[in-house]
Design a protein around this motif. Structure first.
Motif, PDB file in Angstrom:
ATOM      1  N   GLY A   1       0.796  -1.217   0.000  1.00 39.14           N
ATOM      2  CA  GLY A   1       0.000   0.000   0.000  1.00 39.14           C
ATOM      3  C   GLY A   1       0.829   1.267   0.000  1.00 39.14           C
TER       4      GLY A   1
ATOM      5  N   PHE B   1      -6.282   9.125   5.529  1.00 39.25           N
ATOM      6  CA  PHE B   1      -7.622   8.537   5.481  1.00 39.25           C
ATOM      7  C   PHE B   1      -7.630   7.010   5.468  1.00 39.25           C
ATOM      8  N   LYS B   2      -6.568   6.366   4.983  1.00 41.61           N
ATOM      9  CA  LYS B   2      -6.557   4.903   4.908  1.00 41.61           C
ATOM     10  C   LYS B   2      -5.928   4.325   6.174  1.00 41.61           C
ATOM     11  N   ARG B   3      -6.749   4.113   7.170  1.00 41.86           N
ATOM     12  CA  ARG B   3      -6.238   3.586   8.437  1.00 41.86           C
ATOM     13  C   ARG B   3      -5.662   2.185   8.273  1.00 41.86           C
ATOM     14  N   SER B   4      -6.074   1.499   7.202  1.00 33.85           N
ATOM     15  CA  SER B   4      -5.546   0.159   6.948  1.00 33.85           C
ATOM     16  C   SER B   4      -4.053   0.176   6.651  1.00 33.85           C
ATOM     17  N   LEU B   5      -3.510   1.353   6.336  1.00 33.21           N
ATOM     18  CA  LEU B   5      -2.085   1.458   6.027  1.00 33.21           C
ATOM     19  C   LEU B   5      -1.227   1.677   7.268  1.00 33.21           C
ATOM     20  N   ARG B   6      -1.845   1.893   8.420  1.00 32.58           N
ATOM     21  CA  ARG B   6      -1.057   2.219   9.619  1.00 32.58           C
ATOM     22  C   ARG B   6      -0.063   1.109   9.963  1.00 32.58           C
TER      23      ARG B   6
ATOM     24  N   GLN C   1       1.402  -0.992   7.908  1.00 33.48           N
ATOM     25  CA  GLN C   1       2.502  -0.945   6.949  1.00 33.48           C
ATOM     26  C   GLN C   1       3.420   0.245   7.223  1.00 33.48           C
TER      27      GLN C   1
ATOM     28  N   LYS D   1      -3.706   9.904   1.431  1.00 35.03           N
ATOM     29  CA  LYS D   1      -3.790   8.447   1.575  1.00 35.03           C
ATOM     30  C   LYS D   1      -3.383   8.002   2.977  1.00 35.03           C
ATOM     31  N   TYR D   2      -2.278   8.547   3.483  1.00 34.96           N
ATOM     32  CA  TYR D   2      -1.813   8.148   4.810  1.00 34.96           C
ATOM     33  C   TYR D   2      -2.788   8.588   5.899  1.00 34.96           C
TER      34      TYR D   2
END
Length: 276
Positions: free
Chosen positions: A82, A103-108, A110, A100-101
């Motif tokens: 990601g 709003f996309k908490r799924s990237l935390r 990574q 992106k960093y």
């Protein structure tokens, strides 16, 4: 001069380790000029040379230039899909990356893994960690800053750049580029204000003000000569991007005889982050 009125200045070079022309400029600016610290990119082509040069110049304070934009990752691409492309390269789009960093908490997860990998690579050099900052100041991005604060003890963070510049002083020292300067002054004043309390709670030290932000790679000799008499009492940082190719004017500013004489004349104490 009384201690309360002392003016101390960290003179930092960002992008140490990017390339040979940058590395050579950093070391020469330290040996021949006023440069006191440098921020190391651990995943770029000049990394190993920079580490060797830093070892040969122990008076140079070396910190981590955390890179999560415009550069390469420490982890393999398949571990952080990601964040990077298949070649392990971060995006070159600052606005897109920032959104992106955020709003996309799924990237935390990574982001945390890559941040830890870069710190691990730095610590593996054996160099003392003088400070931490981010490429394009992304260390103050809310998502990244929160990770750094949560993991500060584990990562060994004791000193960090608090990126904020003074627009009114900047107006007296330089002209033009007003949209860039006004927008960056406002953005980083907000981000630095948000960061102050967490840094204080963690007892992470920083300079009060960071000059160079509003110059956008135009830290030339004329700017530095105007800045030095304007330095406020206390601890300040001036950062630039010295190199022997693209930004040679920034290298020239750091080694210029007039600049060195003025530092001495004004009684400005040149320090590293570890001296805070």
């Amino acid at each position: 001069m009384a201690n309360l009125e002392r003016r101390r200045l960290i003179v930092n070079a960002d992008d140490f380790g990017l390339s040979h022309p940058v590395n050579e400029a950093v070391v020469r600016a330290h040996r021949e000029g006023i440069l006191t610290t440098a921020s190391l990119m651990v995943n770029e082509a000049g990394f190993e040379e920079a580490v060797k040069l830093a070892g040969e110049n122990p008076g140079l304070g070396v910190g981590l230039h955390l890179t999560l934009l415009h550069g390469h990752s420490a982890l393999a691409a398949e571990k952080i899909p990601g964040l990077v492309n298949s070649s392990g390269e971060f995006s070159d789009n600052p606005a897109g990356v920032g959104m992106k960093y955020f709003f996309k908490r799924s990237l935390r997860g990574q982001l945390r893994a890559e941040i830890h990998a870069q710190f691990e690579k730095f610590h593996g050099t054996g160099l003392p960690l003088d400070h931490v900052n981010g490429h394009l100041h992304l260390h103050l991005h809310p998502a990244i800053f929160s990770i750094l604060m949560e993991d500060a003890d584990h990562l060994g963070i004791r000193r960090m750049r608090l990126t904020r510049d003074c627009l009114s002083r900047s107006r007296r020292m330089s002209e033009g580029h007003w949209l860039y300067r006004v927008s960056h002054a406002a953005i980083f004043e907000a981000l630095s204000s948000r960061a102050r309390r967490p840094l204080a709670r963690k007892q992470i030290k920083h300079a009060q003000i960071t000059f160079g932000l509003l110059q956008d790679s135009r830290v030339d000799e004329d700017y530095v000569l105007k800045l030095l008499p304007e330095l406020p009492p206390g601890d300040s940082e001036l950062y630039s991007h010295p190199s022997l190719d693209k930004f040679k004017h920034e290298f020239d500013a750091l080694v210029g005889p007039r600049v060195k004489r003025l530092v001495n004349h004004l009684g400005i104490e040149l320090i590293r982050y570890q001296d805070l």
